[in-house]
Design an enzyme around this catalytic site. Structure first.
Site, PDB file in Angstrom:
ATOM      1  N   GLU A   1       0.823  -1.206   0.000  1.00 23.57           N
ATOM      2  CA  GLU A   1       0.000   0.000   0.000  1.00 23.57           C
ATOM      3  C   GLU A   1       0.866   1.269   0.000  1.00 23.57           C
ATOM      4  O   GLU A   1       0.505   2.275  -0.617  1.00 23.57           O
ATOM      5  CB  GLU A   1      -0.937   0.003   1.209  1.00 23.57           C
ATOM      6  CG  GLU A   1      -2.060  -1.011   1.116  1.00 23.57           C
ATOM      7  CD  GLU A   1      -2.950  -0.771  -0.086  1.00 23.57           C
ATOM      8  OE1 GLU A   1      -3.471   0.348  -0.243  1.00 23.57           O
ATOM      9  OE2 GLU A   1      -3.101  -1.698  -0.900  1.00 23.57           O
TER      10      GLU A   1
ATOM     11  N   TRP B   1       1.802   1.631  -3.421  1.00 25.89           N
ATOM     12  CA  TRP B   1       0.660   2.090  -4.238  1.00 25.89           C
ATOM     13  C   TRP B   1       0.639   3.617  -4.265  1.00 25.89           C
ATOM     14  O   TRP B   1       0.375   4.231  -5.297  1.00 25.89           O
ATOM     15  CB  TRP B   1      -0.639   1.520  -3.677  1.00 25.89           C
ATOM     16  CG  TRP B   1      -1.887   2.017  -4.357  1.00 25.89           C
ATOM     17  CD1 TRP B   1      -2.714   3.002  -3.912  1.00 25.89           C
ATOM     18  CD2 TRP B   1      -2.437   1.571  -5.600  1.00 25.89           C
ATOM     19  NE1 TRP B   1      -3.756   3.198  -4.797  1.00 25.89           N
ATOM     20  CE2 TRP B   1      -3.618   2.336  -5.843  1.00 25.89           C
ATOM     21  CE3 TRP B   1      -2.064   0.606  -6.526  1.00 25.89           C
ATOM     22  CZ2 TRP B   1      -4.412   2.147  -6.972  1.00 25.89           C
ATOM     23  CZ3 TRP B   1      -2.856   0.419  -7.660  1.00 25.89           C
ATOM     24  CH2 TRP B   1      -4.010   1.189  -7.866  1.00 25.89           C
TER      25      TRP B   1
ATOM     26  N   TRP C   1     -21.638  10.593 -19.404  1.00 29.30           N
ATOM     27  CA  TRP C   1     -22.011  10.811 -18.005  1.00 29.30           C
ATOM     28  C   TRP C   1     -23.343  11.541 -17.915  1.00 29.30           C
ATOM     29  O   TRP C   1     -23.699  12.347 -18.782  1.00 29.30           O
ATOM     30  CB  TRP C   1     -20.944  11.637 -17.298  1.00 29.30           C
ATOM     31  CG  TRP C   1     -19.555  11.074 -17.381  1.00 29.30           C
ATOM     32  CD1 TRP C   1     -18.501  11.612 -18.058  1.00 29.30           C
ATOM     33  CD2 TRP C   1     -19.081   9.875 -16.784  1.00 29.30           C
ATOM     34  NE1 TRP C   1     -17.392  10.811 -17.922  1.00 29.30           N
ATOM     35  CE2 TRP C   1     -17.717   9.733 -17.133  1.00 29.30           C
ATOM     36  CE3 TRP C   1     -19.668   8.893 -15.982  1.00 29.30           C
ATOM     37  CZ2 TRP C   1     -16.934   8.665 -16.722  1.00 29.30           C
ATOM     38  CZ3 TRP C   1     -18.882   7.826 -15.567  1.00 29.30           C
ATOM     39  CH2 TRP C   1     -17.536   7.722 -15.934  1.00 29.30           C
TER      40      TRP C   1
ATOM     41  N   ASN D   1     -10.949   3.241   3.482  1.00 30.72           N
ATOM     42  CA  ASN D   1     -10.605   3.034   2.075  1.00 30.72           C
ATOM     43  C   ASN D   1     -11.568   2.085   1.359  1.00 30.72           C
ATOM     44  O   ASN D   1     -11.931   2.321   0.206  1.00 30.72           O
ATOM     45  CB  ASN D   1      -9.170   2.509   1.952  1.00 30.72           C
ATOM     46  CG  ASN D   1      -8.730   2.451   0.499  1.00 30.72           C
ATOM     47  OD1 ASN D   1      -8.659   3.466  -0.170  1.00 30.72           O
ATOM     48  ND2 ASN D   1      -8.458   1.249   0.000  1.00 30.72           N
TER      49      ASN D   1
ATOM     50  N   TRP E   1     -16.942  11.058 -12.783  1.00 33.10           N
ATOM     51  CA  TRP E   1     -16.004  10.790 -11.688  1.00 33.10           C
ATOM     52  C   TRP E   1     -15.334  12.071 -11.189  1.00 33.10           C
ATOM     53  O   TRP E   1     -14.927  12.162 -10.033  1.00 33.10           O
ATOM     54  CB  TRP E   1     -14.936   9.790 -12.134  1.00 33.10           C
ATOM     55  CG  TRP E   1     -14.058  10.276 -13.262  1.00 33.10           C
ATOM     56  CD1 TRP E   1     -14.283  10.137 -14.598  1.00 33.10           C
ATOM     57  CD2 TRP E   1     -12.814  10.989 -13.136  1.00 33.10           C
ATOM     58  NE1 TRP E   1     -13.272  10.721 -15.323  1.00 33.10           N
ATOM     59  CE2 TRP E   1     -12.351  11.245 -14.458  1.00 33.10           C
ATOM     60  CE3 TRP E   1     -12.055  11.431 -12.058  1.00 33.10           C
ATOM     61  CZ2 TRP E   1     -11.163  11.932 -14.714  1.00 33.10           C
ATOM     62  CZ3 TRP E   1     -10.867  12.113 -12.308  1.00 33.10           C
ATOM     63  CH2 TRP E   1     -10.428  12.362 -13.618  1.00 33.10           C
TER      64      TRP E   1
END
Length: 477
Positions: free
Chosen positions: A277, A280, A308, A343, A361
């Site tokens: 992580e 990441w 969208w 998360n 988004w």
């Protein structure tokens, strides 16, 4: 006012003494140091620190100033054009050097390059260092010399990469000028919100370098062993919660990895997963550095034209936690109350907005940016494009989280939901993630009237899923 060996140390997102490469180098040089922070949000482009992040910055600066005062120094606060403020400070202190730790977002890195060029042309020494990342983005490339766009090959490339040692500044050797330049009061930055929506922040967070270290040590002594499984459970304290400290540099990734390796067996699932992580986050910076347009545009360019459906009423229901799906609404209310969200729940709520509601988004990314105390542009961008299926290492667009099943799997007794949706606290676990299925007698006993005490689903799961798949099919054809 000072000797010719005075150095201006320009702090930004490195508000700590420990593992500060630039600070360690300047102490070793014997220079007198003037610590400076310049508030210049106009130089941050479209993604300057927003409301929740500014709250954190206020308290981080207050704590950092106290640390400097304890050493006999003043953290000098200025506001305005960074280059002009540095020039003013150089003139008033006689400084011959300016140092900082590097930034990697755009346009900040372009500002840094220009400032370095300008000051050097005026005869000022300028040096920059890395204290923010394990591996700088420009140092890693594929076999063909291109940046990585998928995490797994990136991880394989960097997992055994030699890391710089943790910088250990000799704080006893700190030197300062006899006088310090004038400083603004922290309150003049106006970082705190005008309305008291941040009350829950104070109960959730303590903001200092010492708190960051305590947070890390507490996690390594306890939660790290179960991290591989517990990190997906919002009903338990299974994550490190180090992200806001990392963003403002009250702790660095080298410190985290160093302590992780010193205290844990990396062959065990918990420590091994946590290490991945951390990388990441490194991958997120790698992608944003090489593709700076992704903060506002999809990496996969074809998704720029995705159909969208932008609906302000629907967006507001999602933002305020009134979608009718308890795990989604609990996450959004947690975000508003404490400036942070688990998360796993971040993935659930973002999938719901993008897939079930077909909403752009970018509106979700902007809301997170406004409301997260750990609003990190690299991580925020990578996460939202992952959910939207349009970025690096993205989840396929047809992967649509079922918010009911996600709630049942990761919050099986509904403890997380009940914490943030008190109106549902009396519902039995069997119905907590789908209250519309509860018999009227159960709802009455729990004092819940759907449509009054808690909303009905804004869209039925099956319909939302089918609509998303149909939109993808039309888009692909």
């Amino acid at each position: 006012m000072s000797q010719s060996t005075t150095t201006l140390f320009w702090f930004r997102q490195d508000l700590r003494f420990a593992d500060n490469a630039a600070l360690a180098a300047e102490i070793t040089s014997g220079a007198s140091i003037v610590p400076v922070f310049i508030w210049a949000p106009q130089e941050e482009g479209d993604w300057g620190p927003a409301a929740a992040s500014r709250w954190w910055l206020h308290h981080a600066l207050a704590s950092f100033a106290e640390q400097w005062a304890a050493k006999g120094a003043r953290l000098v606060l200025r506001q305005g054009n960074s280059l002009e403020e540095l020039r003013t400070l150089i003139a008033s202190t006689g400084a011959t050097r300016v140092v900082w730790n590097r930034r990697y977002e755009s346009p900040q890195r372009e500002f840094d390059i220009e400032i370095k060029r300008e000051l050097r042309s005026e005869g000022i020494e300028v040096d920059s260092y890395n204290s923010r990342l394990l591996i700088e983005p420009h140092a890693v490339a594929t076999g063909t010399g291109k940046p990585y766009q998928v995490y797994t090959p990136y991880w394989k490339k960097v997992k055994d990469w030699p890391l710089d040692a943790v910088a250990e500044p000799d704080l006893e050797a700190l030197r300062f000028p006899e006088e310090f330049p004038d400083s603004l009061a922290l309150e003049q930055f106006n970082l705190l919100p005008q309305h008291a929506w941040d009350r829950g922040f104070y109960e959730q967070w303590s903001v200092s370098e010492a708190d960051a270290i305590q947070c890390l040590e507490g996690f390594l002594a306890g939660g790290i062993q179960d991290y591989a499984s517990a990190r997906d459970r919002p009903d338990v304290c299974g994550t490190s919660q180090l992200s806001p400290y990392l963003y403002w540099g009250q702790i660095g990734p080298r410190q985290i990895v160093s302590r992780l390796k010193a205290t844990c067996d990396l062959s065990q699932p918990g420590p091994a997963t946590f290490l991945k992580e951390i990388y990441w986050r490194e991958f997120a910076y790698h992608v944003l550095y090489h593709f700076p347009h992704t903060a506002s545009h999809p990496l996969r360019a074809e998704y720029e034209d995705f159909p969208w459906v932008r609906n302000s009423t629907v967006l507001r229901a999602w933002q305020t936690g009134h979608t009718g799906y308890p795990i989604v609404d609990a996450g959004m209310r947690q975000l508003w109350q404490v400036g942070w969200m688990h998360n796993r729940v971040r993935m659930i709520v973002s999938s719901f907005l993008v897939k079930h509601l077909l909403h752009d988004w970018r509106d979700g990314a902007r809301w997170f940016w406004e409301t997260l105390v750990d609003a990190d542009l690299a991580s925020n961008t990578l996460g939202w494009q992952w959910s939207g299926g349009c970025g690096a290492d993205a989840a396929p667009y047809f992967r649509i989280f079922n918010p009911i099943l996600q709630g049942q799997k990761f919050d099986p007794e509904g403890e997380y939901v009940k914490r943030y949706l008190p109106e549902l606290r009396r519902l039995p676990a069997k119905y907590i993630h789908k209250p519309w299925d509860a018999p009227e007698s159960v709802l009455t006993s729990a004092d819940v009237l759907l449509g009054r005490d808690y909303p009905r689903p804004i869209v039925e799961h099956r319909i939302g899923r089918e609509r998303a798949l149909a939109a993808l099919k039309r888009f692909k054809s």
